[in-house]
Every structure is written in structure tokens, then in C-alpha cells.
Design a protein around this motif. Structure first.
Motif, short mmCIF file in Angstrom:
data_model
loop_
_atom_site.label_atom_id
_atom_site.label_comp_id
_atom_site.label_asym_id
_atom_site.label_seq_id
_atom_site.Cartn_x
_atom_site.Cartn_y
_atom_site.Cartn_z
N ASP A 16 0.21 -1.73 22.82
CA ASP A 16 0.64 -3.11 22.62
C ASP A 16 -0.45 -4.09 23.08
OD1 ASP A 16 2.98 -5.00 21.99
OD2 ASP A 16 2.41 -5.60 24.02
N HIS A 17 -1.03 -3.83 24.24
CA HIS A 17 -2.11 -4.70 24.73
C HIS A 17 -3.32 -4.65 23.81
CE1 HIS A 17 0.06 -5.65 28.33
NE2 HIS A 17 0.01 -4.43 28.82
N TYR A 18 -3.61 -3.48 23.26
CA TYR A 18 -4.75 -3.35 22.34
C TYR A 18 -4.52 -4.18 21.08
CZ TYR A 18 -8.48 -1.21 19.58
OH TYR A 18 -9.60 -1.01 18.80
N ARG A 19 -3.32 -4.10 20.53
CA ARG A 19 -3.01 -4.88 19.33
C ARG A 19 -3.09 -6.38 19.60
NH1 ARG A 19 1.10 -0.97 18.67
NH2 ARG A 19 2.64 -2.47 19.46
N ARG A 20 -2.80 -6.77 20.83
CA ARG A 20 -2.86 -8.19 21.20
C ARG A 20 -4.25 -8.58 21.71
NH1 ARG A 20 2.37 -9.82 20.91
NH2 ARG A 20 3.93 -8.15 21.05
N ARG A 21 -5.21 -7.67 21.61
CA ARG A 21 -6.62 -7.91 21.96
C ARG A 21 -6.83 -8.19 23.44
NH1 ARG A 21 -8.89 -5.20 18.79
NH2 ARG A 21 -10.86 -6.26 19.20
N ASN A 22 -5.94 -7.67 24.28
CA ASN A 22 -6.12 -7.78 25.73
C ASN A 22 -6.70 -6.44 26.20
OD1 ASN A 22 -5.94 -7.99 28.54
ND2 ASN A 22 -4.09 -9.24 28.42
N MET A 23 -8.03 -6.32 26.11
CA MET A 23 -8.68 -5.05 26.38
C MET A 23 -8.62 -4.65 27.86
SD MET A 23 -9.42 -3.97 23.49
CE MET A 23 -9.12 -4.78 21.92
N ALA B 260 -0.54 -12.42 18.56
CA ALA B 260 0.58 -11.76 17.90
C ALA B 260 0.19 -10.33 17.55
CB ALA B 260 0.96 -12.52 16.64
N ALA B 261 1.17 -9.41 17.65
CA ALA B 261 0.92 -8.01 17.33
C ALA B 261 1.64 -7.57 16.06
CB ALA B 261 1.34 -7.11 18.49
N GLU B 262 2.60 -8.35 15.62
CA GLU B 262 3.37 -8.02 14.42
C GLU B 262 3.27 -9.17 13.42
OE1 GLU B 262 4.57 -5.10 14.21
OE2 GLU B 262 4.53 -4.45 16.30
N ALA B 263 3.55 -8.85 12.15
CA ALA B 263 3.43 -9.85 11.10
C ALA B 263 4.39 -11.02 11.32
CB ALA B 263 3.68 -9.21 9.74
N GLN B 264 5.57 -10.74 11.88
CA GLN B 264 6.57 -11.79 12.06
C GLN B 264 6.36 -12.58 13.36
OE1 GLN B 264 7.07 -8.56 12.01
NE2 GLN B 264 8.52 -7.86 13.57
N GLU B 265 5.39 -12.19 14.15
CA GLU B 265 5.11 -12.91 15.40
C GLU B 265 4.09 -14.02 15.20
OE1 GLU B 265 5.91 -9.47 18.79
OE2 GLU B 265 3.86 -10.08 18.35
N LYS B 266 3.99 -14.88 16.19
CA LYS B 266 2.98 -15.93 16.22
C LYS B 266 2.26 -15.89 17.56
CE LYS B 266 5.39 -19.10 13.08
NZ LYS B 266 5.95 -20.46 12.90
N ASP B 267 1.02 -16.37 17.58
CA ASP B 267 0.24 -16.40 18.81
C ASP B 267 0.87 -17.35 19.83
OD1 ASP B 267 -1.50 -14.73 17.53
OD2 ASP B 267 -3.06 -16.23 17.22
#
Length: 422
Positions: A185-192, A133-140
Motif C-alpha cells: 500500500d505504501h509503495y502504491r502511494r509512493r511513500n518509499m 491515491a492508490a486506487e482509481a476511485q481515490e483522490k490525492d
């Protein structure tokens, strides 16, 4: 839906099989109604691994390879389930495999304005990595999970500009912006891996420096070039951050320097350059960049404080080691001999090693034992059958006795030699 039409002539014959006068051949059409769909409207796009169902029909041309698309999509684990993640107005270039395989395949079969539900098995979604998840309202999105997407194709663009005019400039500026946005967006989702790919593509948009806006932009050209330069510096700095995450300190340092060269007071780039210098063991450069950063940000944030503490510990450790080395050099110089660095002390043997060491035979003992075994085997082989049991016993006893006497003699010789040395 694409239709494929073929015309088949049919001759009208009379009852006796001969075409009558005035009877003309008629043509009928066979129309392919498009892809096969099930009762619920789902179109199988890849052996059940990816399926698509049109919710709202689009119009115009379908998406081609190497075209940019602007789309939005929601991610669910079931068709009517909770929305885990939502992406709005995200841009992809078809054929670059930045989007997950199931989404890219569906987009290639969509028309402008179309809305569709898409099902993807895990391998054509986010696979074993899942999606953070990249935002507080999202889920993995959990790992190894099949997903349902609700996709809307909002717009499409040519991937390459037609000329070097103002239109070309605007196209390049747009690409630089969406490459940065996707990378963030990819960085926030830890997809380096995908983050690095987006930033690297962004660095290719304006390879020339300094950036010059075309004359067609007019009086605002200077301001436009400055804005683009700032964005390039942001992309280079972000790419440096990704390389730090990947353990590529040298690449991180190089791209942080590019950002600082473009925008000298770029605080994030200066911090990343300081961190890369620390990892490379260049403590002087690290300290210089920290000083520069402290001048820009009098109140240090937590990351800078950690780096300052790490640098202080590393310098203390380095100074202690250098002090010991200097003392050893002075001692060697005072005695008039060349300094030779002492090897690290050997660890004492364990109890098991001390117990087993006397039992390990020497090379000579192994050779003697092998010779005795071969000799005993020959004696037993050539002995008469009726005397063979006795010969076996005698051979074993004789071999054991010879080996024991040899071991005792060699041990006594070794003890005498050791005593002489002392």
C-alpha cells in the motif's frame, strides 16, 4: 471512560462543635467524569492539534503500546466532505509510528469496537508530502492539509506470541502477510520510506532459511512452509524494487538475489536483479538475467524492452570507448613507447577571458604595486602640511610611471624569451 475515585470522610458535628453520640462519619465519592469535551463532544488530545469525538462507544480494554490493532478509516478534508481515501482492515503495531501520528494517538485512546471521528492538523497527518491515491476511485490528499478521519477499531492482538507452538507459527505467518500488505500500500502511494520499513520488518519475521513448519501443523506442514517461502520471496523482491526507487542498487541486487534463491523462477525478482546489475555496470550479469527472464516470459513487457534497449546502448558506448583505447595502446606499442592516456582537450577561452587576461597583474607586479603604495604613504605622511597636496600628486605620478616602466620592461623580456623558444 476511566473513573478515578477518592473517598473523603466528613465528620458530622452538633451545633456546639462536638460530635454527638450515635453520629457516624459518612463518606462521599468524587468521580472524575473523564476527559473534558466541548459542546459537540470533541475531546482535545493535544492542544487542538488532534481532537477525537466518539461516534460509537466501544468496550473492553484500551489499546496499549506494542499491541497490534486492526482498523478501518476514511479520509476527508472536512467532517462531512467527500471521502478522498478509504483503508479497510489495515493492521498497525502501536508504537512503530507507521500510522500517521494523529491516527496512532487516537487509536491509543480507543476501545474495541469503538468508532470515532478524528481531526488532525497537517503536521500530525501526512504533512508536506501529502498522500497519493492508490486506487482509481481515490483522490490525492493534498500537501500541508488538515484532515478528518472516521476510524473504526475492529480488533486488537498481542504483538508477541506466547510460545513456539502452532499458535506462534500462525502469528508469524499473519505478521508476514500484513507487513507485505502494508508495504504494498505504501509503495502504491509512493511513500518509499514507509514501504521499505514494512518490507524490512517482514524480512525479520522468518530469519531462518529454509523455512520449516512446526510438526504440530501436521501433514500440511510442507505446503505451509512452501507458501511462506513464496511470501518471503515476494517481500524480498518488493524490497528490491523500493531500493531501486531509492537509488540503492547494491541493496536492490542483494535482496533480489535472496528472492531468486528462494524461488528460482520468480520473474519480478529476476527483472529487478537484471536492472540492479545494469546500474552497477555488470552488463554480463544483466544480460544473463534478461535471457533467463525471456525464457520465462517469451512476450516481453514494456519494462523489459526498455532495459534491453538501455543495455544495448550502454554496451555500444562501452565498446566504442574500448575500441579507441585499444587503438591508442596499439599505436603506442608500435612506436615503442608507453601509452599515456591523453587528457581531455582544454576548452578555448571565452571573449571576456581573452579581454581580461592581459589586465590581470602578475605576482611581481602586485608586490611592486604594494611597495609603491606604502612608500607613497610614508612620503605623504612625513611631508610638511603646506606642501602635502603637491607631494600627493607627485607621488601618484611617480608611482604610476615606475609601475608602467616595470610592466613594459617585463613584457619586452617575456616577448624576447617567447621568440627564442620559437
Amino acid at each position: 471512560t476511566r473513573h478515578f475515585v477518592s473517598q473523603l470522610p466528613v465528620a458530622m458535628a452538633s451545633e456546639d462543635g462536638i460530635a454527638g453520640q450515635g453520629e457516624a462519619a459518612e463518606e462521599t465519592e468524587k468521580v472524575d467524569e473523564g476527559p473534558v469535551k466541548d459542546a459537540d463532544g470533541w475531546e482535545d488530545m493535544m492542544d487542538g492539534k488532534v481532537r477525537k469525538r466518539t461516534v460509537k462507544v466501544g468496550k473492553g480494554d484500551a489499546v496499549d503500546l506494542q499491541r497490534d490493532v486492526l482498523c478501518s478509516f476514511d479520509v476527508r478534508l472536512s467532517l462531512d466532505g467527500e471521502i478522498l481515501q478509504r483503508r479497510k482492515n489495515i493492521r498497525y503495531r502501536i508504537g512503530e509510528s507507521e500510522a500517521i501520528p494523529g491516527l496512532e494517538l487516537a487509536l491509543r485512546h480507543m476501545f474495541l469496537g469503538e468508532e470515532a471521528d478524528v481531526f488532525c492538523i497537517s503536521r500530525f497527518a501526512w504533512g508536506p508530502a501529502g498522500c497519493k491515491a492508490a486506487e482509481a476511485q481515490e483522490k490525492d490528499v493534498p500537501e500541508d492539509t488538515d484532515v478528518y478521519l472516521n476510524v473504526k477499531l475492529i480488533d486488537m492482538y498481542p504483538a508477541s506470541p506466547e510460545d513456539d507452538s502452532q499458535k506462534n507459527w500462525a502469528h508469524r505467518v499473519q505478521e508476514l502477510e500484513w507487513r507485505r500488505t502494508n508495504g504494498n500500500d505504501h509503495y502504491r502511494r509512493r511513500n518509499m520510506q514507509l514501504a521499505a520499513r514494512c518490507y524490512e520488518k517482514g524480512m525479520e519475521v522468518f530469519p531462518e532459511t529454509p523455512v520449516q513448519a512446526p510438526t504440530s501443523v501436521g501433514l500440511s506442514g510442507k505446503a505451509a512452509a512452501a507458501a511462506v517461502t513464496k511470501t518471503i520471496a515476494d517481500v524480498a523482491s518488493n524490497l528490491s524494487a523500493v531500493y531501486l526507487e531509492q537509488g540503492r542498487a547494491r541493496d536492490a541486487s542483494d535482496h533480489a538475489k535472496i528472492a531468486v534463491d528462494l524461488v528460482p523462477k520468480h520473474a519480478k525478482a529476476i527483472f529487478r536483479l537484471a536492472k540492479a546489475s545494469f546500474l552497477l555496470g555488470d552488463f554480463e550479469e544483466c544480460q544473463a538475467r534478461i535471457n533467463e527472464l525471456q525464457g520465462l516470459q517469451p512476450e516481453e513487457d514494456a519494462a523489459v524492452k526498455r532495459l534491453v534497449a538501455d543495455l544495448e546502448r550502454a554496451r555500444t558506448k562501452h565498446a566504442s570507448k574500448s575500441k579507441k583505447l585499444g587503438a591508442a595502446l596499439l599505436e603506442a606499442a608500435g612506436e615503442g613507447r608507453e601509452y599515456v592516456e591523453k587528457p581531455p582537450p582544454e576548452e578555448p577561452p571565452t571573449f571576456l577571458q581573452e579581454l581580461l587576461e592581459p589586465m590581470i597583474p602578475s605576482k611581481k607586479q602586485v608586490i611592486l604595486l604594494g611597495a609603491l603604495v606604502m612608500l607613497s604613504a610614508l612620503v605623504i605622511f612625513f611631508a610638511p602640511q603646506r606642501h602635502r597636496p603637491q607631494v600627493v600628486i607627485i607621488s601618484l605620478l611617480a608611482s604610476t610611471l615606475i609601475f608602467a616602466i616595470y610592466t613594459a620592461v617585463t613584457q619586452a623580456d617575456a616577448d624576447i624569451a617567447e621568440a627564442k623558444k620559437k
